[in-house]
Design a protein around this motif. Sequence first.
Motif, PDB file in Angstrom:
ATOM      1  N   GLY A 106       0.935  -1.396   0.366  1.00 11.19           N
ATOM      2  CA  GLY A 106       0.187  -0.063   0.233  1.00 11.19           C
ATOM      3  C   GLY A 106       0.609   1.294  -0.359  1.00 11.19           C
ATOM      4  O   GLY A 106       0.718   2.126  -0.886  1.00 11.19           O
ATOM      5  N   ALA A 107       2.087   1.330   1.063  1.00 13.52           N
ATOM      6  CA  ALA A 107       2.138   2.473   0.904  1.00 13.52           C
ATOM      7  C   ALA A 107       3.568   2.801  -0.632  1.00 13.52           C
ATOM      8  O   ALA A 107       3.591   3.852  -0.879  1.00 13.52           O
ATOM      9  N   TYR A 108       3.716   1.502  -0.888  1.00 20.17           N
ATOM     10  CA  TYR A 108       4.493   1.991  -2.056  1.00 20.17           C
ATOM     11  C   TYR A 108       3.661   2.490  -3.663  1.00 20.17           C
ATOM     12  O   TYR A 108       3.730   3.192  -4.188  1.00 20.17           O
ATOM     13  N   LEU A 109       2.520   1.837  -3.183  1.00 23.46           N
ATOM     14  CA  LEU A 109       1.536   2.317  -4.567  1.00 23.46           C
ATOM     15  C   LEU A 109       0.865   3.801  -4.295  1.00 23.46           C
ATOM     16  O   LEU A 109       0.174   4.674  -5.176  1.00 23.46           O
ATOM     17  N   TYR A 110       0.766   3.810  -2.580  1.00 24.57           N
ATOM     18  CA  TYR A 110       0.376   5.174  -2.748  1.00 24.57           C
ATOM     19  C   TYR A 110       1.188   6.249  -2.985  1.00 24.57           C
ATOM     20  O   TYR A 110       0.889   7.022  -3.761  1.00 24.57           O
ATOM     21  N   ALA A 111       2.659   6.092  -2.507  1.00 24.50           N
ATOM     22  CA  ALA A 111       3.620   7.588  -3.026  1.00 24.50           C
ATOM     23  C   ALA A 111       3.604   7.421  -4.691  1.00 24.50           C
ATOM     24  O   ALA A 111       4.119   8.274  -5.278  1.00 24.50           O
ATOM     25  N   ALA A 112       3.243   5.999  -5.678  1.00 28.65           N
ATOM     26  CA  ALA A 112       3.775   6.019  -6.499  1.00 28.65           C
ATOM     27  C   ALA A 112       2.569   6.939  -7.369  1.00 28.65           C
ATOM     28  O   ALA A 112       2.696   7.663  -8.151  1.00 28.65           O
ATOM     29  N   MET A 153      -5.188   2.460  -4.884  1.00 24.70           N
ATOM     30  CA  MET A 153      -5.333   1.275  -4.776  1.00 24.70           C
ATOM     31  C   MET A 153      -4.509   1.024  -3.162  1.00 24.70           C
ATOM     32  O   MET A 153      -4.709   0.661  -2.634  1.00 24.70           O
ATOM     33  N   GLY A 154      -3.335   2.196  -3.384  1.00 28.96           N
ATOM     34  CA  GLY A 154      -2.459   2.305  -2.169  1.00 28.96           C
ATOM     35  C   GLY A 154      -3.348   2.461  -0.809  1.00 28.96           C
ATOM     36  O   GLY A 154      -3.070   3.036   0.083  1.00 28.96           O
ATOM     37  N   VAL A 160      -7.019  -0.484   5.116  1.00 26.35           N
ATOM     38  CA  VAL A 160      -7.354  -2.161   5.149  1.00 26.35           C
ATOM     39  C   VAL A 160      -5.876  -2.710   6.699  1.00 26.35           C
ATOM     40  O   VAL A 160      -6.259  -3.073   7.157  1.00 26.35           O
ATOM     41  N   ALA A 161      -5.047  -2.588   6.296  1.00 23.68           N
ATOM     42  CA  ALA A 161      -3.757  -2.854   6.737  1.00 23.68           C
ATOM     43  C   ALA A 161      -4.021  -2.110   7.984  1.00 23.68           C
ATOM     44  O   ALA A 161      -3.454  -3.045   9.342  1.00 23.68           O
ATOM     45  N   LEU A 162      -4.046  -1.150   8.684  1.00 22.28           N
ATOM     46  CA  LEU A 162      -4.228  -0.097   9.874  1.00 22.28           C
ATOM     47  C   LEU A 162      -5.449  -0.829  10.815  1.00 22.28           C
ATOM     48  O   LEU A 162      -4.973  -1.532  11.866  1.00 22.28           O
ATOM     49  N   MET A 163      -6.832  -1.002   9.243  1.00 18.37           N
ATOM     50  CA  MET A 163      -8.204  -1.442  10.627  1.00 18.37           C
ATOM     51  C   MET A 163      -7.502  -3.561  10.723  1.00 18.37           C
ATOM     52  O   MET A 163      -8.067  -3.461  12.078  1.00 18.37           O
ATOM     53  N   LEU A 164      -7.240  -3.751  10.117  1.00 20.28           N
ATOM     54  CA  LEU A 164      -7.451  -4.900  10.004  1.00 20.28           C
ATOM     55  C   LEU A 164      -5.681  -5.897  11.212  1.00 20.28           C
ATOM     56  O   LEU A 164      -6.137  -6.087  12.480  1.00 20.28           O
TER      57      LEU A 164
END
Length: 250
Positions: A106-112, A153-154, A160-164
């Motif tokens: 997620g971090a990669y897609l968010y930054a890209a 997507m990121g 999702v990663a934070l909530m899960l």
Amino acid sequence: MKTARSQPAEAATLRSHREPGHQHLHLLLGLVSLVLVAVSVNRRGQLTLGYALPNEFLRWTELNNMALGLLTVLLYYLLIEHVRAVSAPSHRERGRRLLGALFVTGAYLYAAGYGNHEVTNYLHGRFCASEPSRLCGVIAFNDESFSHGVFFMGFVLLSVALMLSQAAAPDQMPLAWVDKAIVTVNALFAAGAIVANLAFERIGLDLLVVTVVAVLAVFLLYRMPRQPILLYHTIAYSTGTAATLALKLA
């Protein structure tokens, strides 16, 4: 065997351990909301439209957005580490590798997506507004389509990663009414930022993404009530989505 005398002392020790934990949580959530507000001010304001360097490669508004994106990823990481730290030891390793991979992706897609959008949005607005060309068509596609898809997507994967992470490692500290009030206030600031960014633009993929995050947050909070991260996301994204739709319909 525990004696009656030892129980109050243990309770006092437990309370003293819990209080800083929630203060840390409130600080991190407050910073997340502050970053969302800063993004709105940076996008809507007129103070950051000057060029960052004499060669005019970007304006301050694009550079500021990239920096705020980095802060968002760092805060999400710190929140996930906080969630694990205050959970029961037996829960700290639950899904750790899978959620870690989800966060990194997620971090990669968010930054890209963020970087691609800020650069092409600047070029699109400055050089392609009046004279469309094949080059401008490529820039426009990156600005309006490709970068948005990658960014969202990121964003979804980070959320999702934070909530899960909260669902996998539930907070062991009771959430007092004052804690709920602080979480609610922080979430309402985030909701206001969502409205400022979405309510006054053409509805697109962004509102759908925010709605998906809101639905997931409501579902997880229903399954695991009294979890602060889930409460924050439910209030912020549900209120932001509802207010945006109301303003659009009005």
